[in-house]
Design a protein around this motif. Sequence first.
Motif, short mmCIF file in Angstrom:
data_model
loop_
_atom_site.label_atom_id
_atom_site.label_comp_id
_atom_site.label_asym_id
_atom_site.label_seq_id
_atom_site.Cartn_x
_atom_site.Cartn_y
_atom_site.Cartn_z
N VAL A 106 16.96 -1.24 -10.99
CA VAL A 106 15.79 -0.36 -10.84
C VAL A 106 16.25 1.09 -10.87
O VAL A 106 17.21 1.45 -10.19
CB VAL A 106 15.06 -0.65 -9.51
CG1 VAL A 106 13.90 0.33 -9.31
CG2 VAL A 106 14.54 -2.08 -9.49
N GLU B 49 12.37 -3.38 -19.07
CA GLU B 49 11.35 -4.41 -18.92
C GLU B 49 9.97 -3.79 -18.77
O GLU B 49 9.02 -4.19 -19.43
CB GLU B 49 11.65 -5.27 -17.69
CG GLU B 49 12.68 -6.34 -17.92
CD GLU B 49 12.18 -7.39 -18.88
OE1 GLU B 49 11.07 -7.92 -18.71
OE2 GLU B 49 12.92 -7.68 -19.83
N ILE C 25 12.15 -0.82 -14.50
CA ILE C 25 12.99 -2.00 -14.34
C ILE C 25 13.84 -2.13 -15.60
O ILE C 25 13.31 -2.27 -16.71
CB ILE C 25 12.15 -3.28 -14.17
CG1 ILE C 25 11.11 -3.11 -13.06
CG2 ILE C 25 13.05 -4.48 -13.92
CD1 ILE C 25 11.70 -2.96 -11.69
N SER D 207 16.24 -4.21 -17.96
CA SER D 207 16.48 -5.63 -18.20
C SER D 207 17.95 -5.96 -18.01
O SER D 207 18.83 -5.25 -18.51
CB SER D 207 16.06 -6.01 -19.63
OG SER D 207 16.42 -7.35 -19.91
N ASN E 114 13.89 -9.95 -14.52
CA ASN E 114 14.56 -9.12 -13.52
C ASN E 114 15.57 -9.98 -12.76
O ASN E 114 15.88 -11.11 -13.15
CB ASN E 114 13.53 -8.49 -12.58
CG ASN E 114 12.59 -9.53 -11.97
OD1 ASN E 114 12.90 -10.72 -11.92
ND2 ASN E 114 11.43 -9.09 -11.50
N GLU E 115 16.06 -9.44 -11.65
CA GLU E 115 17.07 -10.16 -10.88
C GLU E 115 16.52 -11.47 -10.33
O GLU E 115 17.24 -12.48 -10.24
CB GLU E 115 17.58 -9.28 -9.74
CG GLU E 115 18.37 -8.06 -10.22
CD GLU E 115 18.81 -7.17 -9.08
OE1 GLU E 115 18.51 -7.52 -7.93
OE2 GLU E 115 19.46 -6.15 -9.34
#
Length: 236
Positions: free
Chosen positions: A2, A20, A68, A70, A129-130
């Motif tokens: 982030v 993202e 965000i 990727s 994401n994570e």
Amino acid sequence: MVIYGRNAVEEAVRSGRNIEKVYLLHGKFFEPEFLSLLQERGVRFQWAKRPQLDRLAGTGKHQGVVAIISPIEYATLQELVEETVNRNSFFFALNGITEPQNLGAIARSVELFGGVGLLLPQRGSAPINEVAVKASAGALLHLKVVRVDFLEEGLLAFKESGGNVYALETGGRDIRDSQLKRPLAFILGSEGKGIDAELVELADLTVTIPTVGKLPSLNVSVAAGIAAWEIFRRGA
């Protein structure tokens, strides 16, 4: 990953990083040039309230902009189609899957049972994401993941290359009695809305996983695991 702040996000966009989504503070003025840059680079963005931005950034000092980044490198549609055809394999196209956990779990099944990757729409899809990577147990790092403006364009390109497309939806033919011709793509929809009508129409066949319980449907990631196993079980 982030990042936040007007300058940091703009620099990430200009540098060509895989972003993202960008979240912008609802009600805040942003220069038309900045919004145009996001659109020109194909970066998805949405308006959000301050508490959501605070949670994403982990701080209130985000200047109303949070992005965000990727954790994966996206593949091209051509790469996904060619590898699926050359390996006589499969991929899943996700229609309206908005939860990162579900996306990650689906990716895990695809990788475990020898699939090539995922086809995702630019809009109306969970971010990678994570959370998604963790739910996939790292499988997302080994698959070809592609984003297209519309799923139809990707699936039509696959069909033109000799691929077969199946919709996994209630009310179809029992998957156990259905001929699944490789190379193939399965379309999966959300549990509430299901698969968009135009995608069902595009499919060569709609198949269903039969159940006997009182609940109306399976969780989409569970259904994906069963479908991936069924493809694997039948062999090439």
